[in-house]
Motif scaffolding. Structure first.
Motif, PDB file in Angstrom:
ATOM      1  N   VAL A   1       0.856  -1.192   0.000  1.00 49.83           N
ATOM      2  CA  VAL A   1       0.000   0.000   0.000  1.00 49.83           C
ATOM      3  C   VAL A   1       0.886   1.233   0.000  1.00 49.83           C
ATOM      4  N   LYS A   2       0.555   2.203  -0.848  1.00 46.79           N
ATOM      5  CA  LYS A   2       1.299   3.473  -0.835  1.00 46.79           C
ATOM      6  C   LYS A   2       0.302   4.617  -0.839  1.00 46.79           C
ATOM      7  N   VAL A   3       0.679   5.656  -0.140  1.00 45.59           N
ATOM      8  CA  VAL A   3      -0.209   6.824  -0.029  1.00 45.59           C
ATOM      9  C   VAL A   3       0.536   8.055  -0.513  1.00 45.59           C
ATOM     10  N   TYR A   4      -0.095   8.805  -1.406  1.00 46.47           N
ATOM     11  CA  TYR A   4       0.599   9.946  -2.006  1.00 46.47           C
ATOM     12  C   TYR A   4      -0.117  11.260  -1.749  1.00 46.47           C
ATOM     13  N   GLY A   5       0.721  12.293  -1.630  1.00 51.80           N
ATOM     14  CA  GLY A   5       0.182  13.639  -1.509  1.00 51.80           C
ATOM     15  C   GLY A   5       1.059  14.590  -2.284  1.00 51.80           C
ATOM     16  N   PRO A   6       0.706  15.876  -2.316  1.00 52.97           N
ATOM     17  CA  PRO A   6       1.486  16.818  -3.111  1.00 52.97           C
ATOM     18  C   PRO A   6       2.814  17.124  -2.442  1.00 52.97           C
ATOM     19  N   ARG A   7       3.819  17.414  -3.254  1.00 54.47           N
ATOM     20  CA  ARG A   7       5.090  17.854  -2.691  1.00 54.47           C
ATOM     21  C   ARG A   7       4.909  19.273  -2.178  1.00 54.47           C
ATOM     22  N   PRO A   8       5.540  19.578  -1.075  1.00 52.51           N
ATOM     23  CA  PRO A   8       5.400  20.954  -0.577  1.00 52.51           C
ATOM     24  C   PRO A   8       6.218  21.912  -1.428  1.00 52.51           C
ATOM     25  N   ASN A   9       5.949  23.151  -1.309  1.00 49.71           N
ATOM     26  CA  ASN A   9       6.705  24.150  -2.050  1.00 49.71           C
ATOM     27  C   ASN A   9       8.141  24.155  -1.550  1.00 49.71           C
ATOM     28  N   PRO A  10       9.088  23.909  -2.447  1.00 51.39           N
ATOM     29  CA  PRO A  10      10.474  23.882  -1.979  1.00 51.39           C
ATOM     30  C   PRO A  10      10.927  25.229  -1.448  1.00 51.39           C
ATOM     31  N   ILE A  11      10.297  26.279  -1.922  1.00 50.40           N
ATOM     32  CA  ILE A  11      10.666  27.597  -1.411  1.00 50.40           C
ATOM     33  C   ILE A  11       9.612  28.005  -0.391  1.00 50.40           C
ATOM     34  N   PRO A  12      10.031  28.224   0.814  1.00 42.66           N
ATOM     35  CA  PRO A  12       9.042  28.549   1.838  1.00 42.66           C
ATOM     36  C   PRO A  12       8.509  29.969   1.676  1.00 42.66           C
ATOM     37  N   HIS A  13       7.379  30.187   2.235  1.00 43.30           N
ATOM     38  CA  HIS A  13       6.822  31.533   2.317  1.00 43.30           C
ATOM     39  C   HIS A  13       6.462  32.112   0.946  1.00 43.30           C
ATOM     40  N   GLN A  14       6.006  31.243   0.058  1.00 39.06           N
ATOM     41  CA  GLN A  14       5.624  31.712  -1.270  1.00 39.06           C
ATOM     42  C   GLN A  14       4.161  31.400  -1.508  1.00 39.06           C
ATOM     43  N   PRO A  15       3.475  32.281  -2.205  1.00 32.92           N
ATOM     44  CA  PRO A  15       2.065  31.969  -2.485  1.00 32.92           C
ATOM     45  C   PRO A  15       1.893  30.837  -3.497  1.00 32.92           C
ATOM     46  N   PHE A  16       2.810  30.779  -4.460  1.00 33.85           N
ATOM     47  CA  PHE A  16       2.687  29.757  -5.490  1.00 33.85           C
ATOM     48  C   PHE A  16       4.041  29.108  -5.729  1.00 33.85           C
ATOM     49  N   GLN A  17       3.993  27.955  -6.374  1.00 35.83           N
ATOM     50  CA  GLN A  17       5.268  27.317  -6.714  1.00 35.83           C
ATOM     51  C   GLN A  17       5.734  27.787  -8.076  1.00 35.83           C
ATOM     52  N   PHE A  18       7.049  27.747  -8.248  1.00 36.52           N
ATOM     53  CA  PHE A  18       7.603  28.238  -9.501  1.00 36.52           C
ATOM     54  C   PHE A  18       7.629  27.139 -10.536  1.00 36.52           C
ATOM     55  N   THR A  19       7.402  27.538 -11.783  1.00 34.43           N
ATOM     56  CA  THR A  19       7.397  26.535 -12.836  1.00 34.43           C
ATOM     57  C   THR A  19       8.506  26.711 -13.856  1.00 34.43           C
ATOM     58  N   SER A  20       8.948  27.949 -14.072  1.00 35.94           N
ATOM     59  CA  SER A  20       9.916  28.146 -15.160  1.00 35.94           C
ATOM     60  C   SER A  20      11.332  27.971 -14.652  1.00 35.94           C
ATOM     61  N   THR A  21      12.228  27.628 -15.592  1.00 37.51           N
ATOM     62  CA  THR A  21      13.610  27.354 -15.190  1.00 37.51           C
ATOM     63  C   THR A  21      14.287  28.569 -14.604  1.00 37.51           C
ATOM     64  N   GLU A  22      14.019  29.755 -15.167  1.00 35.56           N
ATOM     65  CA  GLU A  22      14.733  30.927 -14.643  1.00 35.56           C
ATOM     66  C   GLU A  22      14.420  31.118 -13.175  1.00 35.56           C
ATOM     67  N   PHE A  23      13.123  31.016 -12.862  1.00 35.30           N
ATOM     68  CA  PHE A  23      12.745  31.208 -11.463  1.00 35.30           C
ATOM     69  C   PHE A  23      13.355  30.141 -10.581  1.00 35.30           C
ATOM     70  N   ILE A  24      13.281  28.910 -11.039  1.00 34.43           N
ATOM     71  CA  ILE A  24      13.774  27.823 -10.199  1.00 34.43           C
ATOM     72  C   ILE A  24      15.273  27.945  -9.996  1.00 34.43           C
ATOM     73  N   THR A  25      15.990  28.297 -11.062  1.00 37.26           N
ATOM     74  CA  THR A  25      17.442  28.413 -10.935  1.00 37.26           C
ATOM     75  C   THR A  25      17.823  29.439  -9.891  1.00 37.26           C
ATOM     76  N   TYR A  26      17.134  30.566  -9.925  1.00 30.73           N
ATOM     77  CA  TYR A  26      17.514  31.629  -9.001  1.00 30.73           C
ATOM     78  C   TYR A  26      16.904  31.480  -7.628  1.00 30.73           C
ATOM     79  N   SER A  27      16.094  30.440  -7.464  1.00 30.68           N
ATOM     80  CA  SER A  27      15.410  30.369  -6.174  1.00 30.68           C
ATOM     81  C   SER A  27      16.157  29.541  -5.159  1.00 30.68           C
ATOM     82  N   ILE A  28      17.186  28.824  -5.582  1.00 33.41           N
ATOM     83  CA  ILE A  28      17.950  28.064  -4.602  1.00 33.41           C
ATOM     84  C   ILE A  28      19.409  28.401  -4.713  1.00 33.41           C
ATOM     85  N   LEU A  29      20.046  28.342  -3.559  1.00 31.95           N
ATOM     86  CA  LEU A  29      21.490  28.438  -3.513  1.00 31.95           C
ATOM     87  C   LEU A  29      21.930  27.082  -2.989  1.00 31.95           C
ATOM     88  N   ARG A  30      22.741  26.393  -3.761  1.00 35.96           N
ATOM     89  CA  ARG A  30      23.067  25.058  -3.280  1.00 35.96           C
ATOM     90  C   ARG A  30      24.500  25.027  -2.752  1.00 35.96           C
TER      91      ARG A  30
END
Lengths: 191, 752
Positions: free
Chosen positions: A162-191
């Motif tokens: 049995v497996k139970v699935y739910g949505p992944r949380p927003n990797p960036i905290p404190h945001q109203p929406f999740q980012f979809t485009s590469t430019e936004f995603i690239t600049y949204s994390i510092l690794r």
């Protein structure tokens, strides 16, 4: 209290995939949950439901309905339940009617979905979403999977995984929406 | 008997036959127990990576070199207090053994025990004593306390180097004379000009005495080994491979008859990251600047010459050995490519290898004239080249140099050589310092001014890659790192950053290929496992990624980036406690590792501990004030703390800092919305729409704003556009719900 659509929904599911394929933006939610079952045969307990091994199965040992209870540490959003059941292997042990309930605990579980399986042969996907877009997810503390009846009127049941699935949380905290485009995603994390 | 055994041991060490060396040395110590011999034994153990053995036998030793080796063993075994005690005992009358190397080791100890000021003091001392101790300068840069490269690698430094070389030259002359290269010497002398020969001979005589003295000197061979140990230690440092190589400064060999600036530097050739043992024997660091340390130097050279002898015995050409030894143009002759005398002239600094296998010269041949001592790739290439070709070329060079030779040991040549080395070092030093200060554009400007042959080396190219990485220009970084891989495919320096670049670019094929190559090259390097971990993380398999990063930490707990990456994975797995622990570990190793500060800020942001979050982002910002990502997060934290004006100001700075970063604009719009400045927000978002037309969240936010303004048509339009751009499931639900509610305006909005 779980959000749910009113009443029961009937649905018949047949077949089943051999491969487990799940959307990228879903993640397995029940790794840290507490799993329990209403009854089991020694050697075929609840562990077999979560061991990622399709050879091992849980076998109930009591009266119907057979219950699998999943209790989370906090309220989680759930979207999908996937079961591995196989009529060819388990025949009369294969579940036929399944009811999924949600709630805060054992005292206020409410049914949110019913499905009927017809000779399933693999991974069976049971979506928890309602028709309303506001009901894509079920926000709950506890989920209960009840096997109401089996094929060929078998008493006990076998469920292999049995497996139970739910949505992944927003990797960036404190945001109203999740980012979809590469430019936004690239600049949204510092690794 | 003692002499024979000692020589045998040294011979074995040179040939890396460690077991025999250890065995023989143990007999030697049993027969003639003395601190000198204990030192030799400790050297054998250190060469064989058995620091604990060296530690045991050197406990309580008093001789300077013994104390140094003991400190080294302690450092390797992580017993930093004992190491410190050995190097600078409480009675401060005894000076730090081994000069520059000793200060460097002390600096490292202070750094890892959190005493930054003392560490800086010692690194500066080390550099003053030996300006070619690049790793000391590197450490200073990492601590953020380096002076400008022009000040460090200046005229004074040049004089320092020359003095060193002078000593070495004399010494090596003596070595030659002392019989090993007898025939070589004679053959060489045949060719060389009378002057040089005479000079050599006279110098040789002087040297012989010195060498004999050195033979018994306490600061003997172990010195070499001691220095060997250092490269060992350089491994843990973030610049692992690089430091290792640069740490080993080959003994400078002066060439009298060379027309060109001699500054010969012998390198320990095969300084492959894991073979710390090897390099040191032949090319120990040049730490001996003072007159008083001449003996040590000589001793080292003596061992080198012994090596050479064995090389000869091993069948290398006599001339080759000779050329190593001979002061008259050995330096240049090593650079095999200098077949023409004219070419010799152009060579300013030459890296040399004494031992067979140290085909630095080959490298010289390949790279052209100037060899930067600390060139990573060069050393590697050298190691791989066969010495045979070197030999033949050396022969030719020898002849040429001899014939061309200005006979006299000319100071001007050393001067030229020294200044040429220093000029390269100035560029590299400045570039490195600037990139540690996160002034990446300036660093790039500096690096680009390097001569082509130096620029196209693994180390420099990966520094360039790192600089682009910090500027969030991942495509350029990718290019630079690819070139670096081509230049030195075996080098792991900076490859962890490269794997992160590929992670950002989502190039999973390239990343997995890189990871596999790195692991195949060196399973024990932390960078390889970092790359592997990044590979898994890209595929969202965070548990396996975490395992790989933890492996990397195990291999080298002083590798800050591995800790930070562990932290990132913990956060992805929502395990914030362990994430915080990992980030703290990273900061303990390197408190200027701003990625860790950023990671902590993100955790606290998630946990809604906004003040902590702001503090940590601010720390990151202080270290790297040019990063628009950090600025935008600092602004977000300020916004969460309701300090909207400060937040806006920070966002403006972020927007200015990097025009290509869309996030600050988006955040600015967010802030404006919360300040009820809906029109302002809409204006910003319109601008953003132009820049990033495929970002669903921009339309979603605009839709929300229009909804609040009751401009339902526009809201509908934008929600529709947002949905077209395939947002995540949660957002789809939210947007659809918002659409439903568009026509029921008085209904309470819950999630919007």
């Amino acid at each position: 209290m779980a959000d749910s659509s009113e009443g029961e929904e009937e649905g018949k599911l047949t077949g089943g995939n051999q491969e487990l394929v799940v959307d990228e933006d879903l993640q397995e939610m029940a790794k840290k949950a507490a799993w329990s079952v209403s009854s089991c045969k020694p050697g075929n307990g609840v562990f077999s439901l979560r061991d990622d091994n399709l050879e091992t199965y849980w076998q109930s040992d009591g009266a119907q309905p057979h219950l699998v209870n999943i209790q989370f540490q906090k309220k989680v959003k759930l979207q999908l339940v996937v079961l591995y059941v196989d009529f060819k292997l388990d025949e009369s042990y294969t579940p036929s009617k399944i009811s999924i309930r949600a709630g805060d605990g054992f005292h206020n579980l409410k049914e949110i979905k019913t499905v009927e399986l017809v000779k399933p042969t693999g991974w069976v996907y049971v979506s928890l979403s309602g028709s309303d877009p506001r009901e894509t997810f079920v926000n709950t503390f506890m989920l209960q999977i009840a096997v109401l009846s089996n094929h060929l009127n078998g008493r006990d049941t076998h469920v292999r995984q049995v497996k139970v699935y739910g949505p992944r949380p927003n990797p960036i905290p404190h945001q109203p929406f999740q980012f979809t485009s590469t430019e936004f995603i690239t600049y949204s994390i510092l690794r | 008997m003692e002499a024979i055994l000692a020589e045998c041991v040294r011979d074995n060490l040179r040939h890396f036959v460690h077991r025999n060396a250890i065995f023989m040395c143990e007999r030697l110590c049993a027969e003639f127990p003395s601190e000198t011999n204990l030192q030799l034994l400790a050297t054998c153990y250190l060469q064989n990576n058995q620091a604990h053995c060296a530690y045991q036998i050197l406990k309580g030793a008093h001789m300077a070199q013994c104390r140094y080796l003991f400190a080294l063993s302690c450092f390797q075994m992580d017993l930093l207090t004992e190491a410190e005690a050995a190097l600078s005992p409480s009675d401060s009358s005894t000076e730090v053994p081994n000069g520059a190397a000793g200060h460097y080791l002390l600096g490292l100890i202070f750094r890892y025990t959190d005493r930054r000021e003392s560490a800086i003091h010692h690194f500066n001392q080390a550099l003053a004593l030996d300006p070619l101790l690049w790793t000391a300068y590197e450490e200073l840069c990492i601590l953020g306390a380096a002076e400008e490269a022009t000040k460090v690698f200046d005229e004074g430094a040049s004089l320092c180097i020359q003095k060193q070389y002078l000593h070495i030259a004399l010494y090596s002359q003596n070595m030659r004379e002392s019989g090993e290269d007898h025939d070589i010497a004679s053959s060489r002398n045949l060719g060389s000009s009378d002057d040089s020969t005479r000079q050599l001979q006279t110098q040789g005589n002087g040297q012989r005495d010195i060498s004999r003295n050195n033979h018994g000197a306490p600061s003997s061979q172990p010195l070499n080994c001691g220095s060997a140990g250092l490269p060992f230690y350089n491994t843990p440092s973030p610049m692992a491979t690089q430091s290792q190589l640069s740490g080993v400064a080959p003994p400078p060999l002066l060439r009298n008859a060379q027309p060109n600036g001699p500054n010969v530097r012998a390198f320990v050739a095969d300084n492959s990251p894991r073979q710390t043992v090897n390099p040191t024997i032949p090319g120990p660091r040049r730490k001996f600047v003072d007159e008083g340390k001449l003996r040590k130097v000589s001793e080292r050279l003596f061992s080198d010459s012994g090596q050479r002898r064995s090389m000869r015995l091993a069948g290398e050409s006599v001339v080759n050995t000779n050329s190593f030894l001979s002061v008259s143009g050995n330096g240049t002759s090593h650079s095999s490519k200098f077949l023409g005398g004219s070419k010799l002239t152009s060579v300013a600094s030459r890296s040399f290898t004494y031992r067979k296998g140290q085909s630095w010269t080959n490298e010289n041949a390949e790279e052209g004239i100037h060899h930067e001592v600390h060139d990573d790739s060069r050393s590697s290439i050298a190691a791989t080249n066969s010495s045979q070709s070197v030999d033949s070329r050396l022969l030719e060079e020898e002849g040429l140099s001899r014939s061309s030779g200005a006979a006299t040991l000319s100071c001007s040549r050393y001067n030229d050589g020294a200044s040429e080395i220093l000029s390269i070092l100035r560029f590299l030093g400045d570039g490195f310092r600037l990139s540690c200060l996160s002034r990446c554009k300036d660093a790039l400007d500096v690096y680009i001014r390097l001569p082509q042959k130096h620029y196209n080396t693994g180390w420099v190219l990966s520094q360039v890659g790192k600089a682009y990485f910090e500027m969030v220009d991942y495509l350029e970084a990718d290019r630079a790192f690819t070139l670096a891989r081509i230049a030195s495919p075996y080098s792991l320096e900076g490859m962890d950053i490269y794997s992160t670049v590929l992670y950002h670019l989502k190039e999973d094929m390239k990343l997995s290929y890189l990871a596999q190559e790195l692991v195949a090259t060196d399973r024990l390097a932390p960078q390889s496992w970092c790359a592997m971990g990044n590979c898994y993380s890209l595929q969202k398999d965070h548990e396996t990624a975490l395992k790989n990063f933890q492996r990397s930490v195990q291999l080298n707990s002083r590798f800050a980036y591995a800790h930070t990456l562990c932290g990132h994975e913990h956060v992805s797995l929502e395990d914030f406690e362990n994430g915080i622990k990992s980030y703290h570990s990273a900061l303990m190793v390197d408190s200027r590792h701003y990625n860790a500060w950023y990671g902590l800020g993100m955790i606290y942001l998630r946990q809604e501990k906004f003040e902590f979050s702001e503090h940590h982002f601010r720390m990151a910002f202080r270290i790297n004030p040019l990063s628009s990502v950090i600025m935008s997060y600092l602004g977000t934290a300020l916004h969460a703390l309701k300090k909207n004006n400060e937040a806006l100001e920070m966002m403006e700075r972020a927007i200015l800092a990097d025009k290509k970063n869309p996030l600050p604009l988006y955040q600015k719009a967010n802030i404006l919305v919360s300040m009820e400045n809906l029109d302002g927000a809409l204006a910003v978002l319109e601008e953003l729409k132009e820049y990033a037309p495929c970002e669903s969240s921009v339309y979603a936010l605009m839709g929300r704003i229009y909804k609040r303004r009751n401009m339902h048509d526009k809201a509908m339009l934008h929600f529709g556009l947002a949905l077209d751009l395939k947002p995540s499931a949660t957002d789809v639900a939210a947007i659809k719900a918002a659409i439903e509610k568009l026509h029921v305006p008085d209904e309470l909005e819950d999630d919007l």
